[in-house]
Design an enzyme around this catalytic site. Structure first.
Site, PDB file in Angstrom:
ATOM      1  CB  ILE A 125      28.918 -30.747  37.550  1.00  0.00           C
ATOM      2  CG1 ILE A 125      28.468 -29.467  38.237  1.00  0.00           C
ATOM      3  CG2 ILE A 125      28.672 -31.961  38.425  1.00  0.00           C
ATOM      4  CD1 ILE A 125      26.960 -29.407  38.471  1.00  0.00           C
ATOM      5  CE  LYS A 194      22.992 -26.816  30.011  1.00  0.00           C
ATOM      6  NZ  LYS A 194      22.904 -25.628  30.861  1.00  0.00           N
TER       7      LYS A 194
HETATM    8  N1  HSE Z   1      23.051 -20.866  29.555  1.00  0.00           N
HETATM    9  C1  HSE Z   1      23.484 -22.029  30.246  1.00  0.00           C
HETATM   10  C2  HSE Z   1      22.979 -21.981  31.668  1.00  0.00           C
HETATM   11  C3  HSE Z   1      24.984 -22.110  30.229  1.00  0.00           C
HETATM   12  O1  HSE Z   1      22.551 -20.907  32.112  1.00  0.00           O
HETATM   13  O2  HSE Z   1      22.991 -23.003  32.340  1.00  0.00           O
HETATM   14  C4  HSE Z   1      25.501 -23.401  30.812  1.00  0.00           C
HETATM   15  O3  HSE Z   1      25.192 -24.487  29.974  1.00  0.00           O
END
Ligand code: HSE
Ligand code: NAP
Length: 417
Positions: A125, A194
């Site tokens: 994305i 994130k």
């Molecule tokens: N392990 C991460 C997830 C990979 O499941 O979102 C993507 O950043």
């Protein structure tokens, strides 16, 4: 650097789209060296493999380093050195970016090199570009999303197919969604990194994953999910960053969402990020959040942008100037919560539990009691909205009752007063 799920998909995408990319760029993109730990695992690439990072960092012909190894070290050290030496860096590594962002930006400025990280959040994305460019004019109030594909995949399989937690996790790992250590996914750390990256961009403040209140999903049971379904709720791992009057509130954790919530229908390994700002209003970014192909798409997109910039003579990073931003104490936030308790099924148990909640000024909205074998029962409680600090006190009070055999942590319920 790295030839795992993402690295292999990157080489595949580059090979398959070579002609289209060639048409868009004046010079071809060529991968000349690939760093791995164990060359025996990659016989098809042996002509360009190395186990020595110096073969990349010291090579003046290499202008872009793609870091898809993962882990904090040595990835951080390699990226810093590459940037200082004027090599642009593209990374999918949210861990390094979230913890070492300011250091990396300083190195990029020093080396006049570019640093790009679209793949670090939301897989395929283009949310980083969406926030940095598309919404550059906005005053962002909140960023709320489903940003971990593994846990969303697990919860979706448990909800839709009645899979066990273990079966769903094994399938997510086989599909290449999970981190090398799935603890990072299951305990919320991947999502915390994130949301820290997104909050840093959206609010122009340096946010560390350590600033995020984090809760994982290991305690979630099939009974919790079925109860929520009966109420018209979907269980999701929600990551949020909200700018409130008394500071920035950051959290990651499971939450029941009403079925008509924009994030409730985001299933499987898909991610979605809902941004609210002025003057744009609400914008939702949606797409595949994990897996080799989507992640490689984001990595390759960044490489193409850098190559185009170099062709135009623009390879300097945008300077990053963070502003101070106070954090809000999550204990002062309000929530309604669902809560499962295993208790001794005898007269007075419910009264004691109600008393423990009442002493913390937490009001019950509903109670369901389900008989269990051996003189036990499960209580499924939903509270009215209350302060998180009061709910924590209620948990402490209830945990001290001898009639309470075990209990999961309360789960936030959105859309309930
Ligand atoms: N392990 C991460 C997830 C990979 O499941 O979102 C993507 O950043
Ligand atoms: P992976 O499958 O575990 O692959 C890692 C690769 O890096 C392997 O080739 C490994 O070498 C190499 N490597 C690791 N440590 C190394 C070291 N110290 N020195 C040299 N090589 C080393 O990982 P992945 O799933 O591709 O993920 C890579 C990165 O992308 C991580 O930061 C991850 O968080 C991020 N990411 C992944 C996804 C996803 O869906 N998988 C999505 C978005 C972002 P060997 O092959 O020799 O073991």
């Amino acid at each position: 650097m790295g030839l795992g799920t993402v690295g292999r998909a990157f080489l595949r995408a580059l090979a398959e789209n070579r002609d289209d990319i060639g048409r868009r760029l004046a010079e071809p993109l060529e991968v000349t060296r690939i760093l791995v730990r164990d060359p025996a695992r990659h016989p098809e690439e042996r002509h360009r493999l190395t186990t020595d990072a110096r073969d990349i960092l010291d090579d003046p012909e290499i202008s872009v380093v793609v870091e898809v190894m993962g882990g904090r070290e040595p990835a951080r050290t390699y990226m810093l050195e590459a940037l200082r030496r004027g090599k642009s860096v593209v990374t999918a590594n949210k861990e390094v970016l979230a913890y070492a962002g300011p250091e990396l930006w300083a190195a990029a400025e020093a080396g006049q090199a570019d640093l790009r990280f679209e793949a670090s959040v939301g897989g395929g994305i283009p949310v980083v570009q969406g926030l940095t460019q598309g919404l550059a004019a906005d005053r962002v109030r909140s960023v709320v999303g489903i940003v971990n594909g593994t846990t969303n995949y697990i919860l979706t399989r448990m909800t839709d197919e009645g899979s066990s937690f273990e079966q769903a996790l094994a399938a997510a790992q086989a599909a290449g969604y999970a981190e090398a250590d799935p603890t990072d996914d299951l305990d919320g750390h991947d999502a915390a990194r994130k949301i820290a990256i997104l909050a840093s961009i959206a609010f122009g403040a340096h946010v560390s994953p350590d600033d995020v209140a984090v809760e994982g999903i290991r305690h979630v049971t099939a009974e919790d999910i079925r109860y929520g379904q009966g109420q018209g709720w979907r269980l999701k791992v929600v990551a949020s960053a909200r700018l409130e009057a008394d500071g920035l509130l950051l959290r990651v954790g499971p939450a029941f969402l009403p079925q008509d919530h924009p994030l409730a229908g985001v299933s499987g390994a898909y991610n979605a990020i809902l941004v609210e700002g002025e003057p744009v209003g609400q914008v939702m970014f949606f797409g595949p959040g994990a897996g080799g192909g989507p992640t490689a798409s984001a990595v390759l997109g960044d490489v193409i942008e850098i190559a185009w910039g170099r062709h135009q003579g623009v390879s300097a990073p945008r300077p990053v100037r963070y502003r101070p931003c106070p954090l809000k104490d999550p204990a002062t936030d309000e929530l309604a919560a669902y809560w499962r308790l295993d208790v001794v099924d005898r007269p007075g148990t419910l009264a004691q539990v109600a008393q423990a909640l009442s002493e913390a000024s937490v009001s019950l909205r509903s109670v369901e009691q389900r008989p269990k074998p051996d003189g036990r029962a499960t209580l499924l409680l939903v509270t009215h909205r209350c302060r998180e600090g009061a709910l924590r006190q209620a948990v402490a009070n209830t945990g001290r009752l001898p009639v309470v055999l075990s209990m999961g942590p309360p789960i936030r319920v959105e859309g309930v007063d």
